[in-house]
Design a protein around this motif. Sequence first.
Motif, short mmCIF file in Angstrom:
data_model
loop_
_atom_site.label_atom_id
_atom_site.label_comp_id
_atom_site.label_asym_id
_atom_site.label_seq_id
_atom_site.Cartn_x
_atom_site.Cartn_y
_atom_site.Cartn_z
N SER A 157 1.14 -1.14 0.21
CA SER A 157 0.10 -0.08 -0.13
C SER A 157 0.62 1.39 -0.16
CB SER A 157 -0.31 -0.22 0.94
OG SER A 157 -1.68 -1.06 0.71
N VAL A 158 0.12 2.68 -0.42
CA VAL A 158 1.06 3.71 -0.06
C VAL A 158 0.22 5.02 0.26
CG1 VAL A 158 1.92 5.57 -1.83
CG2 VAL A 158 1.59 3.30 -2.67
N ALA A 159 1.12 5.11 0.94
CA ALA A 159 0.70 6.24 2.29
C ALA A 159 0.58 7.43 2.16
CB ALA A 159 1.16 6.18 3.65
N THR A 160 -0.12 8.55 1.30
CA THR A 160 -0.26 9.57 0.79
C THR A 160 -0.97 10.61 1.49
OG1 THR A 160 -1.90 9.21 -0.46
CG2 THR A 160 0.09 8.74 -1.84
N LYS A 161 -1.45 10.24 2.24
CA LYS A 161 -1.99 11.15 3.81
C LYS A 161 -1.57 10.63 5.57
CE LYS A 161 -6.70 9.34 3.39
NZ LYS A 161 -8.25 9.25 2.98
N ASN A 162 -2.15 10.85 6.26
CA ASN A 162 -2.15 10.38 7.60
C ASN A 162 -2.77 9.61 7.65
OD1 ASN A 162 0.44 13.21 7.54
ND2 ASN A 162 -1.10 13.55 8.85
N LEU A 163 -2.18 8.62 9.10
CA LEU A 163 -2.45 7.49 8.62
C LEU A 163 -3.52 7.24 10.35
CD1 LEU A 163 -0.92 4.34 7.45
CD2 LEU A 163 -2.29 6.23 6.36
N GLU A 164 -4.68 7.11 10.41
CA GLU A 164 -5.32 7.59 12.04
C GLU A 164 -5.16 6.46 12.36
OE1 GLU A 164 -6.34 10.57 13.32
OE2 GLU A 164 -6.17 10.92 10.88
N ALA A 165 -5.07 6.82 13.89
CA ALA A 165 -4.70 5.92 15.25
C ALA A 165 -5.41 4.07 15.00
CB ALA A 165 -5.06 6.38 16.63
N TYR A 166 -4.61 3.52 15.19
CA TYR A 166 -5.41 1.83 15.34
C TYR A 166 -6.18 1.57 13.93
CZ TYR A 166 -4.48 1.71 20.37
OH TYR A 166 -3.60 1.18 21.57
N GLY A 167 -5.60 2.65 12.66
CA GLY A 167 -6.86 2.06 11.18
C GLY A 167 -6.15 0.98 11.08
N ILE A 168 -6.10 0.86 9.67
CA ILE A 168 -6.19 -0.63 8.64
C ILE A 168 -5.77 0.05 7.51
CG2 ILE A 168 -5.80 -3.14 7.82
CD1 ILE A 168 -6.11 -3.74 10.63
N TYR A 169 -4.46 0.53 6.98
CA TYR A 169 -5.21 0.61 5.72
C TYR A 169 -4.70 0.46 4.19
CZ TYR A 169 -6.33 5.41 8.13
OH TYR A 169 -6.95 6.25 9.00
N GLN A 170 -5.58 0.32 3.23
CA GLN A 170 -4.73 -0.49 2.21
C GLN A 170 -5.40 -0.09 0.84
OE1 GLN A 170 -7.21 -4.40 1.44
NE2 GLN A 170 -5.45 -5.25 1.10
N GLY A 171 -4.18 -0.02 0.29
CA GLY A 171 -4.73 0.05 -1.45
C GLY A 171 -3.51 1.33 -1.42
N ASN A 172 -3.80 1.93 -3.41
CA ASN A 172 -2.83 2.85 -3.78
C ASN A 172 -4.23 3.67 -4.35
OD1 ASN A 172 -1.10 4.76 -4.77
ND2 ASN A 172 -0.17 3.07 -6.44
N PRO A 173 -3.79 5.25 -3.86
CA PRO A 173 -3.58 5.29 -2.48
C PRO A 173 -4.13 4.39 -1.38
CG PRO A 173 -5.26 7.04 -3.49
CD PRO A 173 -5.26 5.62 -4.61
N ALA A 174 -3.45 4.29 -0.02
CA ALA A 174 -4.16 3.30 0.97
C ALA A 174 -5.29 4.22 1.25
CB ALA A 174 -3.50 3.93 2.14
#
Length: 184
Positions: A157-174
């Motif tokens: 995955s690609v983090a293009t913005k901040n990821l929030e606490a305890y969040g699971i992120y996936q994809g491009n953009p995540a």
Amino acid sequence: MEKTQLNKAFNTGTFQIGASTLKQFLWYCTSVFFFKSGLIPFSNILVFALRLFGSKIGKEVRIKPGIHIKYPWKLTIDDYSWLADCYIENLDWVKIGKNCCISQQAMLMTGNHDYGKKNFDLMVKPITLEDGVWIGASSKVCPGITLYTHSVLSLGSVATKNLEAYGIYQGNPAQFIKERKIIS
């Protein structure tokens, strides 16, 4: 329509390497022979070398062979974190909290070029990983991003913005997928 004009001497703005030419050369040699080659598989020796070059590293940190770190003097790693053979292009500060995991082939990029400028000027911004963050294998974190406590950036995955606490992120953009629940 303007066109880009790439030059070797592009505008680096306020960017500074932060070390003498000698220190840069010594780090380059150390990195090639000890880190990238895999000749030294012992984490405690790799951590010792990073500290010699100015990294601030906490206790029981694990560093795997094959890792790329551009400038160790711009790197902070807190206690109990694990770094696999990842790629840390830290033209600006990278701060890694406690109990973080950066998996195989993950990439943290603090620099980029301004495609809107004719001369493709350099832009740099720090990256912060708060405690308990997991960066999955082959994932990418862009300049200026903060991954808040215990967030997860999943495989590729690609983090293009901040990821929030305890969040699971996936994809491009995540994108946020679900909440991370940690059980004992």
